[in-house]
Design a protein around this motif. Structure first.
Motif, PDB file in Angstrom:
ATOM      1  N   ALA A  85     -27.226 -31.170  -1.420  1.00  0.00           N
ATOM      2  CA  ALA A  85     -26.236 -31.028  -2.487  1.00  0.00           C
ATOM      3  C   ALA A  85     -24.829 -30.902  -1.904  1.00  0.00           C
ATOM      4  O   ALA A  85     -23.871 -31.489  -2.415  1.00  0.00           O
ATOM      5  CB  ALA A  85     -26.563 -29.810  -3.352  1.00  0.00           C
ATOM      6  N   LYS A  86     -24.722 -30.171  -0.801  1.00  0.00           N
ATOM      7  CA  LYS A  86     -23.426 -30.028  -0.136  1.00  0.00           C
ATOM      8  C   LYS A  86     -22.927 -31.374   0.375  1.00  0.00           C
ATOM      9  O   LYS A  86     -21.731 -31.677   0.301  1.00  0.00           O
ATOM     10  CB  LYS A  86     -23.532 -29.026   1.021  1.00  0.00           C
ATOM     11  CG  LYS A  86     -23.769 -27.591   0.587  1.00  0.00           C
ATOM     12  CD  LYS A  86     -23.934 -26.691   1.803  1.00  0.00           C
ATOM     13  CE  LYS A  86     -24.223 -25.244   1.398  1.00  0.00           C
ATOM     14  NZ  LYS A  86     -24.418 -24.387   2.583  1.00  0.00           N
ATOM     15  N   GLU A  87     -23.857 -32.175   0.900  1.00  0.00           N
ATOM     16  CA  GLU A  87     -23.477 -33.501   1.384  1.00  0.00           C
ATOM     17  C   GLU A  87     -22.978 -34.375   0.238  1.00  0.00           C
ATOM     18  O   GLU A  87     -22.002 -35.118   0.380  1.00  0.00           O
ATOM     19  CB  GLU A  87     -24.675 -34.181   2.053  1.00  0.00           C
ATOM     20  CG  GLU A  87     -25.083 -33.562   3.373  1.00  0.00           C
ATOM     21  CD  GLU A  87     -26.287 -34.248   3.972  1.00  0.00           C
ATOM     22  OE1 GLU A  87     -26.480 -35.450   3.682  1.00  0.00           O
ATOM     23  OE2 GLU A  87     -27.037 -33.605   4.723  1.00  0.00           O
ATOM     24  N   ILE A  88     -23.677 -34.310  -0.899  1.00  0.00           N
ATOM     25  CA  ILE A  88     -23.278 -35.128  -2.051  1.00  0.00           C
ATOM     26  C   ILE A  88     -21.881 -34.730  -2.535  1.00  0.00           C
ATOM     27  O   ILE A  88     -21.066 -35.571  -2.906  1.00  0.00           O
ATOM     28  CB  ILE A  88     -24.306 -34.997  -3.192  1.00  0.00           C
ATOM     29  CG1 ILE A  88     -25.670 -35.558  -2.743  1.00  0.00           C
ATOM     30  CG2 ILE A  88     -23.838 -35.738  -4.438  1.00  0.00           C
ATOM     31  CD1 ILE A  88     -26.793 -35.321  -3.737  1.00  0.00           C
ATOM     32  N   ILE A  89     -21.614 -33.455  -2.525  1.00  0.00           N
ATOM     33  CA  ILE A  89     -20.295 -32.969  -2.949  1.00  0.00           C
ATOM     34  C   ILE A  89     -19.222 -33.416  -1.962  1.00  0.00           C
ATOM     35  O   ILE A  89     -18.063 -33.613  -2.308  1.00  0.00           O
ATOM     36  CB  ILE A  89     -20.295 -31.428  -3.066  1.00  0.00           C
ATOM     37  CG1 ILE A  89     -21.210 -30.978  -4.209  1.00  0.00           C
ATOM     38  CG2 ILE A  89     -18.889 -30.891  -3.292  1.00  0.00           C
ATOM     39  CD1 ILE A  89     -21.459 -29.484  -4.232  1.00  0.00           C
ATOM     40  N   GLY A  90     -19.616 -33.647  -0.714  1.00  0.00           N
ATOM     41  CA  GLY A  90     -18.647 -33.949   0.333  1.00  0.00           C
ATOM     42  C   GLY A  90     -18.095 -32.658   0.907  1.00  0.00           C
ATOM     43  O   GLY A  90     -16.951 -32.554   1.335  1.00  0.00           O
ATOM     44  N   TYR A  91     -18.983 -31.662   0.926  1.00  0.00           N
ATOM     45  CA  TYR A  91     -18.570 -30.313   1.333  1.00  0.00           C
ATOM     46  C   TYR A  91     -18.218 -30.257   2.819  1.00  0.00           C
ATOM     47  O   TYR A  91     -18.882 -30.833   3.666  1.00  0.00           O
ATOM     48  CB  TYR A  91     -19.724 -29.352   1.072  1.00  0.00           C
ATOM     49  CG  TYR A  91     -19.517 -27.966   1.636  1.00  0.00           C
ATOM     50  CD1 TYR A  91     -20.209 -27.551   2.771  1.00  0.00           C
ATOM     51  CD2 TYR A  91     -18.645 -27.083   1.031  1.00  0.00           C
ATOM     52  CE1 TYR A  91     -20.034 -26.291   3.279  1.00  0.00           C
ATOM     53  CE2 TYR A  91     -18.464 -25.815   1.529  1.00  0.00           C
ATOM     54  CZ  TYR A  91     -19.157 -25.417   2.652  1.00  0.00           C
ATOM     55  OH  TYR A  91     -18.973 -24.166   3.154  1.00  0.00           O
ATOM     56  N   THR A  92     -17.131 -29.580   3.141  1.00  0.00           N
ATOM     57  CA  THR A  92     -16.748 -29.296   4.520  1.00  0.00           C
ATOM     58  C   THR A  92     -16.414 -27.818   4.631  1.00  0.00           C
ATOM     59  O   THR A  92     -16.267 -27.109   3.637  1.00  0.00           O
ATOM     60  CB  THR A  92     -15.516 -30.115   4.946  1.00  0.00           C
ATOM     61  OG1 THR A  92     -14.443 -29.813   4.057  1.00  0.00           O
ATOM     62  CG2 THR A  92     -15.796 -31.610   4.894  1.00  0.00           C
TER      63      THR A  92
END
Length: 400
Positions: A85-92
């Motif tokens: 989910a973090k990857e989909i959000i583009g989380y950094t």
């Protein structure tokens, strides 16, 4: 990033778009978690949830939020779904100024690329035509397609290009394109692709099969190959089917009765039962039987003898059997026969019997022959021929 924050930033619409899913006018979709010819999953945008009304679905009876949906789609743990989910959000990280994570792990990067390839299948006529020819259904099993466009136009990003070069998806040929920009060779271009996965069900490698040169069966593995197809077998596996190739393994996974009652593990050719495969087999505490389902040719039969003797020596209490496809291999058989032929072949599989001397010398195993004379394959061929004759006779009778 906490779960609450993830749910605030990630909508069900984002998740559906990421997986290439689109609702109809009634906010329904064909459920991606079971065979679904008519839309049985309802999406609720107000609550950011989804619910499948089919009793055939493994999620039936439970409303899914975005994390639950990802968990089922990725066949992962809840922790794995949160990371996805973090990857989909583009989380950094909060202090990072980069839009994308600058240091994705191999697993994260290949997982993202494989999802891109999976999404590309639905929009690619060459991919769908090839899959139809091979009788493979991308709605039943995970398949991707590499059109070689992932680094062009708006997608051209130096970080992406550097990662593709590092892991082997792009090849630096030291040439310039017509626009004056650096041009790259694309590994696995115009190929369907399958993911190889590790124990945590993360993508660690990719296998590509050309859609343009099938006569020579051109296929490629990404460099530094790691992982197994379709994944590491479930710890509760009792019966394991081992196929000679990934395409053959994928062919069997489409058949519900097989997927429900067996685990499938694909070798990488007749010499491709690797140490990783062997370790995965060793880690199955409830395993009772290994069924070799290799090609119906000399190389396939010799490989069954070799690996049968090897595993029989290491696991003397393990039942070892073999089934042979009607045609040269499993996928070719799938192209010319109804899926039920595989249930018959498995039900009539032959047990491999090794004496102590045979185990040590890796000599040809003895086989239990079924009634009617000849091998189990001969029996099924005769049965199949009789069935075809009966159908033909009935058809002729109707015409008369």
């Amino acid at each position: 990033m906490e779960i609450t924050e993830i749910k605030q930033k990630l909508t069900i619409a984002n998740v559906l778009h990421y997986y290439g899913l689109k609702t109809d006018k009634q906010s329904r979709i064909n459920c991606p978690f079971h065979e679904d010819k008519t839309p049985s999953m309802q999406v609720y945008y107000k609550t950011q949830t989804a619910y499948c009304f089919s009793s055939n679905c493994k999620t039936h009876g439970k409303s899914m939020d975005v994390i639950d949906f990802i968990m089922h789609k990725e066949n992962s743990t809840k922790s794995g779904a949160i990371n996805k989910a973090k990857e989909i959000i583009g989380y950094t990280e909060p202090n990072s100024k980069e839009r994308y994570q600058p240091e994705l792990s191999r697993e994260q990067f290949l997982g993202n690329m494989y999802q891109y390839f999976k999404n590309a299948v639905s929009n690619s006529k060459p991919a769908k035509d090839y899959l139809q020819q091979r009788n493979l259904d991308h709605k039943k099993i995970e398949i991707g397609y590499n059109a070689g466009q992932f680094h062009h136009g708006a997608r051209r990003d130096e970080q992406l290009i550097n990662q593709c070069l590092e892991y082997g998806l792009l090849i630096d040929k030291n040439i310039l394109g017509r626009t004056g920009e650096k041009a790259y060779g694309v590994f696995g271009k115009w190929c369907i692709c399958f993911a190889l996965k590790n124990k945590d069900n993360e993508v660690t490698g990719l296998y590509f099969r050309s859609t343009l040169n099938d006569k020579e069966s051109r296929h490629f593995y990404l460099k530094n190959r790691k992982g197994l197809y379709p994944n590491y077998p479930d710890k509760n596996t009792k019966k394991l089917i081992v196929t000679e190739s990934i395409i053959d393994g994928a062919s069997l996974l489409q058949i519900k009765e097989i997927a429900d009652n067996y685990s499938v593990l694909a070798c990488y050719g007749t010499n491709g039962l690797t140490e990783e495969h062997q370790q995965a087999i060793k880690d199955l505490p409830q395993l009772e039987e290994i069924i070799f389902f290799f090609d119906n040719d000399t190389a396939g039969k010799e490989a069954v003898k070799k690996y049968g003797a090897m595993l029989g020596s290491e696991y003397p209490k393990l039942k070892l059997t073999t089934a042979e496809p009607i045609n040269k291999d499993i996928n070719e058989t799938l192209q010319g026969h109804d899926e039920s032929i595989f249930i018959e072949l498995l039900n009539n599989r032959t047990e491999l019997i090794f004496s102590s001397e045979e185990k040590n010398k890796s000599e040809e195993p003895k086989e239990k022959i079924i009634a009617g004379g000849g091998s189990p394959l001969d029996f099924l061929k005769r049965k199949h021929f009789r069935n075809q004759m009966e159908i033909s006779q009935q058809s002729n009778g109707e015409k008369l």
